[in-house]
Design a protein around this motif. Structure first.
Motif, PDB file in Angstrom:
ATOM      1  N   ARG A   8      52.168  13.022  75.876  1.00 28.49           N
ATOM      2  CA  ARG A   8      53.455  11.989  76.137  1.00 28.49           C
ATOM      3  C   ARG A   8      54.028  11.678  75.098  1.00 28.49           C
ATOM      4  NH1 ARG A   8      51.862  13.059  80.474  1.00 28.49           N
ATOM      5  NH2 ARG A   8      51.081  11.534  82.260  1.00 28.49           N
ATOM      6  N   PRO A   9      55.136  11.261  75.015  1.00 23.74           N
ATOM      7  CA  PRO A   9      55.889  11.124  73.551  1.00 23.74           C
ATOM      8  C   PRO A   9      55.366   9.698  73.018  1.00 23.74           C
ATOM      9  CG  PRO A   9      57.321  11.207  75.540  1.00 23.74           C
ATOM     10  CD  PRO A   9      56.250  11.104  76.169  1.00 23.74           C
ATOM     11  N   LYS A  10      55.200   9.981  71.672  1.00 26.31           N
ATOM     12  CA  LYS A  10      54.824   9.200  70.770  1.00 26.31           C
ATOM     13  C   LYS A  10      55.163   7.660  70.981  1.00 26.31           C
ATOM     14  CE  LYS A  10      53.060   8.652  66.103  1.00 26.31           C
ATOM     15  NZ  LYS A  10      53.907   7.281  65.683  1.00 26.31           N
ATOM     16  N   SER A  11      56.573   7.542  71.218  1.00 31.87           N
ATOM     17  CA  SER A  11      57.030   6.410  71.405  1.00 31.87           C
ATOM     18  C   SER A  11      56.375   5.414  72.499  1.00 31.87           C
ATOM     19  CB  SER A  11      58.478   6.331  71.781  1.00 31.87           C
ATOM     20  OG  SER A  11      58.734   7.301  72.739  1.00 31.87           O
ATOM     21  N   ARG A  12      55.640   6.088  73.423  1.00 34.09           N
ATOM     22  CA  ARG A  12      55.006   5.374  74.421  1.00 34.09           C
ATOM     23  C   ARG A  12      53.494   5.270  73.887  1.00 34.09           C
ATOM     24  NH1 ARG A  12      56.441   8.761  79.834  1.00 34.09           N
ATOM     25  NH2 ARG A  12      58.650   8.915  79.568  1.00 34.09           N
ATOM     26  N   GLU A  13      53.285   4.005  73.260  1.00 35.66           N
ATOM     27  CA  GLU A  13      51.840   3.765  72.722  1.00 35.66           C
ATOM     28  C   GLU A  13      50.892   3.573  73.710  1.00 35.66           C
ATOM     29  OE1 GLU A  13      52.208   1.344  69.385  1.00 35.66           O
ATOM     30  OE2 GLU A  13      53.510   2.675  68.137  1.00 35.66           O
ATOM     31  N   SER A  14      51.298   3.005  74.886  1.00 34.22           N
ATOM     32  CA  SER A  14      50.181   2.773  75.782  1.00 34.22           C
ATOM     33  C   SER A  14      49.424   3.981  76.529  1.00 34.22           C
ATOM     34  CB  SER A  14      50.748   1.758  77.057  1.00 34.22           C
ATOM     35  OG  SER A  14      51.580   2.307  77.574  1.00 34.22           O
ATOM     36  N   ARG A  15      48.319   3.896  77.042  1.00 28.58           N
ATOM     37  CA  ARG A  15      47.613   5.024  77.487  1.00 28.58           C
ATOM     38  C   ARG A  15      48.503   5.624  78.879  1.00 28.58           C
ATOM     39  NH1 ARG A  15      41.831   3.762  79.905  1.00 28.58           N
ATOM     40  NH2 ARG A  15      42.451   5.663  81.451  1.00 28.58           N
ATOM     41  N   PRO A  16      48.565   6.794  79.219  1.00 24.51           N
ATOM     42  CA  PRO A  16      49.228   7.194  80.568  1.00 24.51           C
ATOM     43  C   PRO A  16      48.559   6.445  81.679  1.00 24.51           C
ATOM     44  CG  PRO A  16      48.364   9.076  79.137  1.00 24.51           C
ATOM     45  CD  PRO A  16      47.855   7.853  78.532  1.00 24.51           C
ATOM     46  N   GLU A  17      49.299   6.456  82.750  1.00 23.12           N
ATOM     47  CA  GLU A  17      48.660   5.776  83.849  1.00 23.12           C
ATOM     48  C   GLU A  17      48.085   7.063  84.606  1.00 23.12           C
ATOM     49  OE1 GLU A  17      51.891   4.169  86.280  1.00 23.12           O
ATOM     50  OE2 GLU A  17      52.391   2.685  84.879  1.00 23.12           O
ATOM     51  N   LYS A  18      48.439   8.262  84.443  1.00 20.36           N
ATOM     52  CA  LYS A  18      47.843   9.334  84.937  1.00 20.36           C
ATOM     53  C   LYS A  18      47.682  10.427  83.855  1.00 20.36           C
ATOM     54  CE  LYS A  18      48.375  12.705  88.849  1.00 20.36           C
ATOM     55  NZ  LYS A  18      49.252  13.156  89.694  1.00 20.36           N
ATOM     56  N   PHE A  19      46.356  10.963  84.058  1.00 19.50           N
ATOM     57  CA  PHE A  19      46.028  12.235  83.130  1.00 19.50           C
ATOM     58  C   PHE A  19      46.286  13.613  84.117  1.00 19.50           C
ATOM     59  CE2 PHE A  19      44.096   8.904  80.963  1.00 19.50           C
ATOM     60  CZ  PHE A  19      43.988   9.197  79.546  1.00 19.50           C
ATOM     61  N   ASP A  20      47.473  14.088  84.012  1.00 21.90           N
ATOM     62  CA  ASP A  20      47.881  15.341  84.851  1.00 21.90           C
ATOM     63  C   ASP A  20      47.324  16.518  84.353  1.00 21.90           C
ATOM     64  OD1 ASP A  20      49.453  15.300  82.545  1.00 21.90           O
ATOM     65  OD2 ASP A  20      51.376  14.810  83.495  1.00 21.90           O
ATOM     66  N   ASP A  21      46.656  16.630  83.276  1.00 23.29           N
ATOM     67  CA  ASP A  21      46.084  18.126  83.051  1.00 23.29           C
ATOM     68  C   ASP A  21      44.749  17.806  82.707  1.00 23.29           C
ATOM     69  OD1 ASP A  21      46.116  20.677  82.292  1.00 23.29           O
ATOM     70  OD2 ASP A  21      47.993  20.710  81.264  1.00 23.29           O
ATOM     71  N   HIS A  22      44.091  19.203  82.353  1.00 26.74           N
ATOM     72  CA  HIS A  22      42.687  19.197  81.814  1.00 26.74           C
ATOM     73  C   HIS A  22      42.523  20.168  80.656  1.00 26.74           C
ATOM     74  CE1 HIS A  22      41.898  17.933  85.919  1.00 26.74           C
ATOM     75  NE2 HIS A  22      40.881  17.137  85.475  1.00 26.74           N
ATOM     76  N   ILE A  23      41.599  19.854  79.832  1.00 25.91           N
ATOM     77  CA  ILE A  23      41.534  20.655  78.434  1.00 25.91           C
ATOM     78  C   ILE A  23      40.089  20.995  78.204  1.00 25.91           C
ATOM     79  CG2 ILE A  23      41.628  18.757  77.059  1.00 25.91           C
ATOM     80  CD1 ILE A  23      43.170  20.213  74.869  1.00 25.91           C
ATOM     81  N   LEU A  24      39.808  22.336  77.821  1.00 19.27           N
ATOM     82  CA  LEU A  24      38.330  22.528  77.461  1.00 19.27           C
ATOM     83  C   LEU A  24      38.216  22.196  75.688  1.00 19.27           C
ATOM     84  CD1 LEU A  24      35.568  23.913  78.175  1.00 19.27           C
ATOM     85  CD2 LEU A  24      36.836  26.145  77.564  1.00 19.27           C
TER      86      LEU A  24
END
Length: 575
Positions: A8-24
């Motif tokens: 997300r943009p750094k300007s949005r400091e609050s956690r995302p409402e939704k995590f829309d991806d996955h990472i290994l």
């Protein structure tokens, strides 16, 4: 493992409402193995989320959340409560999360990570948002292992092992948490008997918690020293006991009996001494990049493979270049017998805040890896990259860790008689400077004979590729000529040399191996044979006519065009 992920943009400091991806994890966002493979810029914020259940057998213990490395600025929450922050892209860190846990059910970990790469001034090595030349694809976010460790309330936080071969002993310092009067530390090692590969003879030292322990080894059996030819490691068990003598915590480790120092040879020239004997150190520049994992090796076998290849080809050392590796790398060097010259990752900028952060990360890097016998030299700065206060930094390192050599500047930006070595860079080289009264002479970089191999190259930058894909013989011969020219320089005072480099990296095509490690570009038999000659007694070099490289010469000059009259010429010393 698989974590939920969002960018997300750094300007949005609050956690995302939704995590829309996955990472290994532990692969960086930019890498193919992460499953994300996205470009990260300085305006991005990376978010990670993972849940876990606390095993029943961990009940009553403290839980430590460990991170091997996260690049660069990290904030951690557990079950919605902030645990802490960390700045630094290379050093390990941990948090006690016990008090953040719920009594039962699933537990949640959330991370935010900001990495400005070359848009910031932090230590980052050769990462660059827009890679080119010898600057490569960044490694943002988590790029080393993450794990949870259960420990008792009173537990061993760390141990520091300092061998002394001259006194035939090893000193052990233990940092323990929540100990009271009457708590003791016991350190135990096993000595191998004659002909034995493993230890069977127990030697124990014990003292109150907080005190330094000395384990005195015996005259018989004879102490086995750690060296590239014989990398013997002693097992070490450290135990914390309470007032009643009950074992509270135990840590299993190892140590190598090894000494590194500067001493004079029979001609009065300063040399690097290994276990009080002269040993030429010849190694490869190792930058630690992989095409699929970038900063992270795809497997532990891949991490080991590079070290084994260097050893197999006749090198006894690697210079870990402006990168700090996972502890597994140094453990393999310990076990396989490969010496390490360790760089501090470089950064930039001259602000006081940046300098303080650099020094903090430098101390953490030393703390994290100072038990490894393979590491014999700390390199504060590569050339002039982000260099500041180099003499002061050299003195601090030597005071903080007097058991290793200090190199305040590898190449070109030398600031005078500070540290233990004078380090020059010369391409293609080789070269050697004059013998110095207080420092040994080393060649920190040279070589870099390049060849592109179609189908095995990331790119095709002609700046790094002097030889064509069918010119293996020419490339091999160029290497042989270079090393044959290097050998007489050992007699002239050279104590170590580093060839550039072990593998190609992206568009830089001057490695012994291709970037994918599928092809060794030179003839292995020939380069191994010539490498091994560097450890033989060097040929005697007699100076017939001195040059300015060793002794300043007197030249004559004039400020006007000379005619027949030579009286206008003046003497000037040239060096």
């Amino acid at each position: 493992g698989i974590w939920e992920f969002a960018m997300r943009p750094k300007s949005r400091e609050s956690r995302p409402e939704k995590f829309d991806d996955h990472i290994l994890v532990p692969f960086c966002v930019e890498s193919a193995l992460s499953g994300v493979k996205k470009k990260v810029v300085e305006t991005d914020m990376l978010w990670y989320r993972r849940t876990f259940d606390v095993p029943r057998q961990w009940a009553g213990q403290r839980l430590l959340l460990h991170f091997g490395a996260v690049d660069w600025e990290t904030t951690v929450w557990v079950n919605g409560r902030k645990v802490g922050d960390h700045r630094g892209g290379y050093d390990p860190f941990s948090f006690d999360i016990t008090d953040m846990l719920k009594a039962s059910g699933s537990q949640e970990i959330v991370l935010s990570v900001w990495d400005p790469t070359d848009k910031g001034r932090q230590a980052r090595g050769k990462q660059q948002i827009i890679p080119e030349g010898f600057m490569y694809t960044p490694a943002s976010g988590i790029w080393q292992t993450v794990w949870i460790e259960p420990v008792p309330s009173s537990h061993i936080r760390s141990i520091h092992v300092e061998p002394n071969i001259d006194e035939n002993c090893v000193w052990v310092t233990v940092d323990a948490a929540n100990t009271n009067d009457g708590y003791t530390i016991q350190a135990r090692t096993l000595l191998p008997g004659p002909g034995e590969k493993a230890g069977t003879i127990s030697v124990v030292a014990e003292s109150r918690a907080g005190q330094r322990l000395r384990i005195s080894l015996r005259k018989e059996p004879k102490t086995r020293l750690w060296s590239p030819d014989s990398p013997f490691l002693y097992d070490l068990d450290v135990t914390l006991k309470d007032q009643a003598g009950k074992t509270i915590d135990t840590v299993e480790s190892y140590f190598g009996m090894r000494k590194i120092s500067i001493g004079k040879d029979e001609r009065g020239i300063n040399r690097i001494m290994f276990n009080n004997k002269q040993l030429f150190q010849y190694g490869l520049l190792d930058q630690g990049w992989w095409p699929d994992g970038l900063y992270t090796a795809p497997t532990d076998e891949a991490l080991r493979y590079d070290i084994e290849t260097a050893k197999r080809l006749g090198f006894n050392m690697v210079r870990k270049h402006v990168k700090f590796e996972p502890q597994r790398f140094y453990s393999w060097c310990d076990k396989l017998g490969v010496i390490v010259w360790q760089d501090m990752p470089s950064g930039g900028g001259n602000s006081d805040e940046r300098k303080r952060q650099f020094e903090l990360e430098l101390r953490r890097m030393i703390d994290a890896s100072r038990n490894h016998p393979s590491i014999v030299m700390w390199v504060a700065f590569n050339e002039g990259w982000g260099q500041f206060d180099a003499p002061r930094i050299a003195r601090w390192i030597k005071n903080y860790d007097p058991t290793r050599l200090t190199n305040h500047a590898s190449g070109w930006a030398d600031r005078g008689d500070f540290g233990d070595v004078r380090d020059i860079h010369l391409y293609p080289g080789p070269g050697v400077g004059p013998a110095l009264p207080n420092r040994a002479m080393v060649l920190g970089e040279f070589g870099a004979h390049g060849m592109a191999v179609k189908g095995n190259s990331w790119g095709d930058d002609s700046r790094w590729s002097k030889y064509g894909p069918e010119e293996t013989d020419r490339l091999t011969n160029a290497y042989l000529r270079t090393i044959r020219a290097l050998r007489p320089m050992i007699y002239m005072g050279l104590s170590g040399a580093v060839y550039t480099q072990i593998t190609d990296i992206e568009n830089e095509l001057n490695g012994l191996m291709t970037y994918d490690r599928e092809l060794l570009k030179m003839d292995a038999r020939q380069i191994t044979a010539v490498n091994l000659t560097l450890y033989d007694p060097p040929p005697v070099v007699k100076t017939v006519l001195t040059t300015s490289q060793q002794t300043p010469q007197i030249w004559r000059y004039t400020n006007t065009k000379p005619g027949k009259e030579l009286k206008k010429w003046q003497n000037r010393k040239m060096s």
